[in-house]
Design an enzyme around this catalytic site. Structure first.
Site, PDB file in Angstrom:
ATOM      1  N   LYS A  95       4.612   0.351  -9.520  1.00 21.27           N
ATOM      2  CA  LYS A  95       4.915  -0.005  -8.120  1.00 21.27           C
ATOM      3  C   LYS A  95       5.754  -1.271  -8.003  1.00 21.27           C
ATOM      4  O   LYS A  95       6.455  -1.458  -7.010  1.00 21.27           O
ATOM      5  CB  LYS A  95       3.618  -0.168  -7.320  1.00 21.27           C
ATOM      6  CG  LYS A  95       2.959   1.166  -6.970  1.00 21.27           C
ATOM      7  CD  LYS A  95       1.812   0.977  -5.987  1.00 21.27           C
ATOM      8  CE  LYS A  95       1.216   2.320  -5.551  1.00 21.27           C
ATOM      9  NZ  LYS A  95       0.423   2.989  -6.582  1.00 21.27           N
ATOM     10  N   HIS A  98       5.447   0.678  -3.222  1.00 17.14           N
ATOM     11  CA  HIS A  98       4.356   1.610  -2.940  1.00 17.14           C
ATOM     12  C   HIS A  98       4.900   2.705  -2.027  1.00 17.14           C
ATOM     13  O   HIS A  98       5.122   2.476  -0.839  1.00 17.14           O
ATOM     14  CB  HIS A  98       3.205   0.864  -2.274  1.00 17.14           C
ATOM     15  CG  HIS A  98       1.933   1.663  -2.182  1.00 17.14           C
ATOM     16  ND1 HIS A  98       1.924   3.046  -2.151  1.00 17.14           N
ATOM     17  CD2 HIS A  98       0.638   1.274  -2.123  1.00 17.14           C
ATOM     18  CE1 HIS A  98       0.664   3.467  -2.068  1.00 17.14           C
ATOM     19  NE2 HIS A  98      -0.129   2.423  -2.055  1.00 17.14           N
ATOM     20  N   PHE A 147      -6.727   4.375   1.169  1.00 15.42           N
ATOM     21  CA  PHE A 147      -7.525   3.903   2.298  1.00 15.42           C
ATOM     22  C   PHE A 147      -8.359   5.089   2.792  1.00 15.42           C
ATOM     23  O   PHE A 147      -7.907   6.230   2.785  1.00 15.42           O
ATOM     24  CB  PHE A 147      -6.612   3.444   3.432  1.00 15.42           C
ATOM     25  CG  PHE A 147      -6.108   2.039   3.269  1.00 15.42           C
ATOM     26  CD1 PHE A 147      -6.523   1.227   2.237  1.00 15.42           C
ATOM     27  CD2 PHE A 147      -5.206   1.525   4.190  1.00 15.42           C
ATOM     28  CE1 PHE A 147      -6.062  -0.068   2.110  1.00 15.42           C
ATOM     29  CE2 PHE A 147      -4.733   0.226   4.066  1.00 15.42           C
ATOM     30  CZ  PHE A 147      -5.157  -0.572   3.035  1.00 15.42           C
ATOM     31  N   CYS A 157      -2.602   6.984   0.723  1.00 12.32           N
ATOM     32  CA  CYS A 157      -1.924   6.704  -0.546  1.00 12.32           C
ATOM     33  C   CYS A 157      -2.320   7.654  -1.667  1.00 12.32           C
ATOM     34  O   CYS A 157      -1.787   7.559  -2.775  1.00 12.32           O
ATOM     35  CB  CYS A 157      -2.199   5.264  -0.952  1.00 12.32           C
ATOM     36  SG  CYS A 157      -1.852   4.130   0.395  1.00 12.32           S
ATOM     37  N   HIS A 214      -3.037   2.969 -10.077  1.00 10.34           N
ATOM     38  CA  HIS A 214      -2.664   2.856  -8.670  1.00 10.34           C
ATOM     39  C   HIS A 214      -2.011   1.487  -8.483  1.00 10.34           C
ATOM     40  O   HIS A 214      -0.979   1.385  -7.844  1.00 10.34           O
ATOM     41  CB  HIS A 214      -3.893   3.047  -7.783  1.00 10.34           C
ATOM     42  CG  HIS A 214      -3.527   3.230  -6.341  1.00 10.34           C
ATOM     43  ND1 HIS A 214      -2.635   4.182  -5.921  1.00 10.34           N
ATOM     44  CD2 HIS A 214      -3.905   2.554  -5.217  1.00 10.34           C
ATOM     45  CE1 HIS A 214      -2.487   4.098  -4.604  1.00 10.34           C
ATOM     46  NE2 HIS A 214      -3.229   3.115  -4.154  1.00 10.34           N
ATOM     47  N   GLU A 270      -9.852  -1.427  -9.596  1.00 19.63           N
ATOM     48  CA  GLU A 270      -9.346  -0.393 -10.492  1.00 19.63           C
ATOM     49  C   GLU A 270      -9.631  -0.751 -11.950  1.00 19.63           C
ATOM     50  O   GLU A 270     -10.042   0.112 -12.736  1.00 19.63           O
ATOM     51  CB  GLU A 270      -7.839  -0.203 -10.275  1.00 19.63           C
ATOM     52  CG  GLU A 270      -7.249   0.894 -11.150  1.00 19.63           C
ATOM     53  CD  GLU A 270      -5.847   1.310 -10.716  1.00 19.63           C
ATOM     54  OE1 GLU A 270      -5.198   0.575  -9.960  1.00 19.63           O
ATOM     55  OE2 GLU A 270      -5.414   2.400 -11.149  1.00 19.63           O
TER      56      GLU A 270
END
Lengths: 402, 86
Positions: A326, A331, A390, A162, A294, A305
């Protein structure tokens, strides 16, 4: 060291197939998430996603091209056309030799993998189309952009889940800044809304079956989207000399690794990327007016975050705005940082902050100004865009008004 | 093997423990199973019994499947097996 500016932007995403349409959707707080329309959707537990609707390859490409272009490549090429057209650049002679492409993608040609595995495993076929490999390879989109636009310099792809697009754009920035390239086409693309692409995510048990609600106490997971964002990163002196319209300066970039867990994010790594980007950009924390988060809508990302931002910015964290787009475009995985950089350009140029839609209830662990549900007018001079992947990989870009 | 024995075997394997070390009142946390291990355990249980466990890692309490102890998990699996369409 050279200064680096953005002189063109392009996109395809579930909100719109161009930048003006995407900006309009951001201003309206429109949601492009809806019921998935894909083969074998009845066998999926997750029934929603942000699909690019009404995409007809034949409207943009000829038959031979379509045979070679996976959906993620089609999105990339379409976005690149918009970006390069806006920039007004023509790549000839020396400029062609010193300009290149670096694009992020997590999965590359996932639809091509999916369709051809289905053909050989499910349908028992023993023959596949001759172009399966050149369609599915992660660098296909970067290569086709370089071919279409005569970009003969450094060209490659980056794959960091991502954070792919942010890593790609960070490298493009560093290459133009160092003088290794005059212009870089950069961003990211993803098209994994097919049965196999969604099934894989479903297995992880982090997907919402209802909606994407970043930072809201009621959030229950992420929703996949698809699309591409492509930008023209150009040497500032080169852009000035030709009288180009400058959308923003790419001021700084930093990347870090948590070196912790393969899926669970850690605030310290995210914070180091944020403070690193500020340092690289020579920005004070108080200079930053907006952060494109994010903000996946998972329990883990959003609280981590917010903790990272709160710690990195101290008292200023309560004065800046942070939103996740998002909930509107889903996403977009390896392309998401590029689609989201558009919200940063809109903030700097139009003075409109894209909202975090789907917001229902405050979460004490996400106690920042997340611009809930409605876009806001505000003048900001410097912005950040976060991406946390990830694998514990963090990549943060800083932009400022020129 | 009873349902309880099979669930305990799955959990023991995930925790890298002997089945004798997994008690009815053990919690997954006490057995050292983290969030990844939990998702993997649920997958293994679903595969073993051909059931679908309602579980969202964002909110483990959401699906109504009690994961607080081994006995609670066994009871939940028994219920899902009973509800399984014939």
């Amino acid at each position: 060291m050279r200064r680096v500016v953005i002189t063109g932007a392009g996109t395809v995403n579930a909100l719109a197939t161009d930048v003006p349409g995407t900006f309009a959707a951001f201003r309206e707080g429109r949601c492009a998430i809806g019921p998935l329309d894909i083969r074998d959707k009845d066998r999926l537990g997750v029934g929603i996603g942000a699909q690019v609707q009404g995409w007809t390859p034949e409207a943009h490409f000829n038959r031979q091209q379509i045979a070679l272009y996976d959906r993620f490549t089609q999105f990339s090429l379409h976005a690149a056309r918009e970006a390069i057209t806006q920039s007004g650049l023509v790549f000839e002679d020396q400029l062609s030799l010193t300009s290149g492409v670096v694009l992020g993608t997590a999965g590359g040609g996932v639809n091509t993998w999916d369709e051809n595995y289905r053909a050989v495993y499910e349908e028992g076929k023993n023959r596949v189309h001759p172009f399966v490999v050149p369609r599915l390879m992660n660098n296909a989109a970067a290569s086709h952009i370089s071919m279409e636009w005569n970009l003969r310099g450094p060209t490659f792809s980056v794959s960091t889940a991502c954070a792919s697009a942010n890593h790609a754009m960070g490298l493009a920035f560093q290459m133009v800044r160092s003088g290794a390239a005059t212009v870089m086409l950069t961003g990211g693309s993803e098209a994994m809304l097919c049965f196999g692409g969604i099934k894989a995510w479903e297995g992880l048990r982090v997907m919402s079956r209802t909606a994407c609600r970043p930072f809201s106490l009621t959030r229950d997971g992420m929703v996949q989207g698809e699309g591409a964002g492509v930008f023209v990163f150009e040497d500032y002196d080169h852009a000035r000399a030709r009288g180009a319209v400058i959308l923003a300066e790419v001021a700084g970039f930093a990347m870090t690794s948590d070196a912790g867990d393969i899926v669970m994010p850690q605030a310290a790594g995210a914070e180091r990327a944020i403070t690193g980007a500020l340092r690289d950009a020579r920005l004070n924390p108080s200079d930053v007016g907006y952060i494109n988060a994010h903000g996946t809508g998972t329990a883990a990302n959003d609280k981590t975050e917010c903790a990272a931002v709160a710690h990195a910015f101290g008292a200023h964290a309560d004065r800046l705005m942070i939103s996740s787009t998002k909930a509107m475009h889903g996403h977009c995985i390896g392309g998401t940082g590029a689609v989201e950089l558009l919200a940063c350009l809109m903030a700097l140029n139009d003075g409109v902050i894209a909202p975090t839609i789907g917001y229902e209830e405050p979460d004490p662990e996400c106690a920042l100004d997340v611009v809930p549900n409605v876009a806001r007018q505000a003048r900001v001079d410097a912005v950040l865009s976060n991406a946390f992947a990830f694998g514990g990989l963090n990549a943060v870009i800083a932009l400022r008004r020129v | 093997m009873t349902i309880r024995d099979r669930v305990i075997a799955i959990i023991a394997e995930q925790a890298v423990l002997d089945v004798a070390d997994v008690a009815d009142d053990s919690t997954l946390e006490s057995l050292g199973i983290d969030s990844l291990g939990l998702v993997e355990s649920i997958f293994a249980i679903e595969e073993a019994f051909d059931i679908t466990v309602p579980f969202n890692a964002n909110d483990p309490s959401q699906g109504g499947f009690d994961l607080t102890s081994v006995s609670a998990i066994v009871a939940g699996v028994e219920r899902l097996i009973a509800e399984r369409p014939a």
